[in-house]
Write an enzyme that holds these catalytic residues in place. Structure first.
Site, PDB file in Angstrom:
ATOM      1  CG  HIS A 147      -1.855   0.995   1.469  1.00 49.46           C
ATOM      2  ND1 HIS A 147      -1.563   2.273   1.897  1.00 49.46           N
ATOM      3  CD2 HIS A 147      -3.187   0.958   1.313  1.00 49.46           C
ATOM      4  CE1 HIS A 147      -2.685   2.978   1.991  1.00 49.46           C
ATOM      5  NE2 HIS A 147      -3.685   2.204   1.635  1.00 49.46           N
ATOM      6  CG  ASP A 198       0.641  -2.625   6.322  1.00 48.29           C
ATOM      7  OD1 ASP A 198      -0.338  -2.807   7.070  1.00 48.29           O
ATOM      8  OD2 ASP A 198       0.608  -1.886   5.315  1.00 48.29           O
ATOM      9  CD  GLN A 212      -6.839  -4.304   3.980  1.00 47.42           C
ATOM     10  OE1 GLN A 212      -7.774  -5.064   4.225  1.00 47.42           O
ATOM     11  NE2 GLN A 212      -7.033  -3.021   3.706  1.00 47.42           N
ATOM     12  CE  LYS A 226      -7.172  -0.017   6.361  1.00 43.21           C
ATOM     13  NZ  LYS A 226      -7.904   0.317   5.133  1.00 43.21           N
ATOM     14  CB  CYS A 274      -3.816   3.633  -1.335  1.00 44.26           C
ATOM     15  SG  CYS A 274      -5.025   4.896  -1.016  1.00 44.26           S
TER      16      CYS A 274
HETATM   17  N1  PMP Z   1      -1.543  -0.738   4.676  1.00 40.74           N
HETATM   18  C1  PMP Z   1      -2.522  -1.450   4.111  1.00 40.74           C
HETATM   19  C2  PMP Z   1      -2.211  -2.818   3.583  1.00 40.74           C
HETATM   20  C3  PMP Z   1      -3.807  -0.919   4.018  1.00 40.74           C
HETATM   21  O1  PMP Z   1      -4.780  -1.622   3.439  1.00 40.74           O
HETATM   22  C4  PMP Z   1      -4.073   0.370   4.536  1.00 40.74           C
HETATM   23  C5  PMP Z   1      -5.449   0.996   4.458  1.00 40.74           C
HETATM   24  N2  PMP Z   1      -6.086   0.896   3.210  1.00 40.74           N
HETATM   25  C6  PMP Z   1      -3.027   1.067   5.131  1.00 40.74           C
HETATM   26  C7  PMP Z   1      -1.790   0.481   5.191  1.00 40.74           C
HETATM   27  C8  PMP Z   1      -3.225   2.418   5.718  1.00 40.74           C
HETATM   28  O2  PMP Z   1      -4.061   2.347   6.821  1.00 40.74           O
HETATM   29  P1  PMP Z   1      -4.655   3.671   7.486  1.00 40.74           P
HETATM   30  O3  PMP Z   1      -5.239   4.470   6.367  1.00 40.74           O
HETATM   31  O4  PMP Z   1      -5.680   3.160   8.437  1.00 40.74           O
HETATM   32  O5  PMP Z   1      -3.521   4.360   8.162  1.00 40.74           O
END
Ligand code: PMP
Length: 405
Positions: free
Chosen positions: A124, A201, A204, A227, A365
């Site tokens: 991401h 990370d 997910q 999430k 993203c």
């Molecule tokens: N890493 C991953 C794999 C994600 O899916 C996301 C959120 N789409 C993020 C990081 C960022 O998370 P946040 O916007 O809650 O900081």
């Protein structure tokens, strides 16, 4: 799901009864954010009605209550992740802030020009840009582990990236664009075999499968509350004690200090060292309630049910004429990305919305990984444990209608 019926679980989530465009809401945008059960909403209300105060500082009853509630949430987070101690848990705004903290406060101090940081193609933007920022500042370079055509990391290629200049690895456990479950246990072992620290990370992953940071032996791990059925604006960074001790403070201010003069400041030990200013107390407490909620259902039970749903979803979607699934790794969680011949992804998303079905359409993203498939975007239904086979049927029915129009 475990001992709970889907109907009773869904009854815990007030928003799942919403009507959208005259239809029952079908919430298939869980990778963007999940919905909150009554238990989390009630916990927030209880906090504001009976416990609200700043933490630590005041010597009065409500300060004691809010401090207890906040620190209890930290204990719950540590327990949920299998961390050795609550002191290994730093509350942050979310995954994005956790990764930026790790990059700026911990990794940056070790980087010299030509040093290397390994990422994967699955990342991401939140796990790309913070590393680019410190690479620009220090002259370090990013190396990227490739994926195969199913969207899985090629471990042999990942292993080849390590050399004497490798300083750090940061990788996602589950891809938000493809749903690939990366072989993080192996990736962590390989990094350690090369004497390199690794961040995972978990944005997910934590809501879809059991995660134990001690069993994984991961050095740093981050996730977002929103999430995993908790509030927005709160998340957690887990790190090993020696990592937290070696890291510099990220923000300066109140709470994180032991003693301040104009000449020098002495810091609190971790985790307070990283929690400058008034934190997001209520939402941390809400996160604790969310972790209690999923733990009561059981992450194994959640993982098993979602596995059934993902398999069913892949099989049913594949029946839609002109539909191509993007991301077909054997080990896959939650995400059912696809493109549909002759239809823009945004138009598919808008059409599904007219049927009350919420999905994400776009680049999610994660532009590099989609571009590796020659795509600028996909339609991305993403599942949680409260989803039903009937909701997948509704999605597939709507897609059949769209292609027949
Ligand atoms: N890493 C991953 C794999 C994600 O899916 C996301 C959120 N789409 C993020 C990081 C960022 O998370 P946040 O916007 O809650 O900081």
């Amino acid at each position: 799901v475990g001992s709970r019926s889907l109907e009773s679980i869904r009854g815990d989530f007030p928003i799942l009864s919403e009507k959208i465009n005259g239809r029952d809401l079908v919430w298939l945008d869980n990778a963007a954010t999940t919905q909150r059960p009554r238990q989390v909403i009630d916990r927030l209300v209880h906090y504001y009605e009976h416990e609200n105060s700043n933490v630590h500082r005041g010597a009065h009853e409500l300060a004691a209550r809010s401090t207890d509630a906040y620190e209890d949430a930290r204990k719950k987070t540590a327990g949920f992740l299998g961390a050795p101690s609550p002191d290994n848990i730093v509350f942050v705004r979310g995954t994005t802030e956790g990764i930026n903290l790790a990059a700026q406060a911990y990794v940056k101090q070790y980087l010299k020009p030509g040093d290397e940081i390994i990422l994967t193609l699955l990342e991401h933007h939140a796990n790309i840009v913070p590393w680019q920022l410190i690479a620009e500042e220090t002259g370090a370079v990013l190396r990227v582990a490739p994926i195969d055509k199913t969207g899985q990391i090629i471990l042999s290629e990942y292993t080849k990236l390590f050399n004497s200049r490798t300083r750090f690895v940061s990788a996602t456990q589950v891809s938000n664009a493809l749903g690939t479950v990366a072989p993080v246990a192996e990736m962590i072992q390989i990094a350690h075999a090369h004497g390199v620290r690794i961040l995972i990370d978990g944005a997910q992953s934590v809501s879809h499968m059991p995660v134990n940071v001690s069993a994984l032996d991961v050095d740093l791990f981050v996730f977002s509350g929103h999430k995993i059925f908790g509030p927005t604006g709160i998340g957690a960074l887990y790190a090993k004690t020696d990592v937290l001790e070696a890291a510099r403070p990220y923000h300066g201010g109140g709470n994180m200090i032991a003693d301040v003069t104009f000449e020098r400041t002495l810091y609190q030990p971790p985790p307070a060292k990283f929690e400058a200013g008034t934190g997001n107390i209520a939402d941390a407490v809400g996160l604790g309630a969310a972790l209690d909620y999923v733990s009561a259902i059981g992450m194994e039970n959640i993982a098993a049910w979602e596995h059934t749903l993902v398999q069913y979803g892949m099989a049913e979607l594949a029946k839609v004429p002109g539909l191509h699934l993007v991301g077909t790794a054997l080990n896959k969680a939650s995400v059912l990305s696809f493109v549909l011949d002759g239809h823009e992804t945004e138009d598919v998303g808008k059409y599904l919305n007219t049927k009350g079905i919420a999905v994400r359409a776009g680049h999610h993203c994660a532009q590099p990984v989609l571009r590796s498939f020659g795509l600028e975007g996909t339609v991305r239904p993403s599942l949680a444990f409260y989803n039903t086979p009937e909701e997948i049927d509704a999605l597939v029915r709507a897609l059949f209608e769209l292609v027949r129009r």
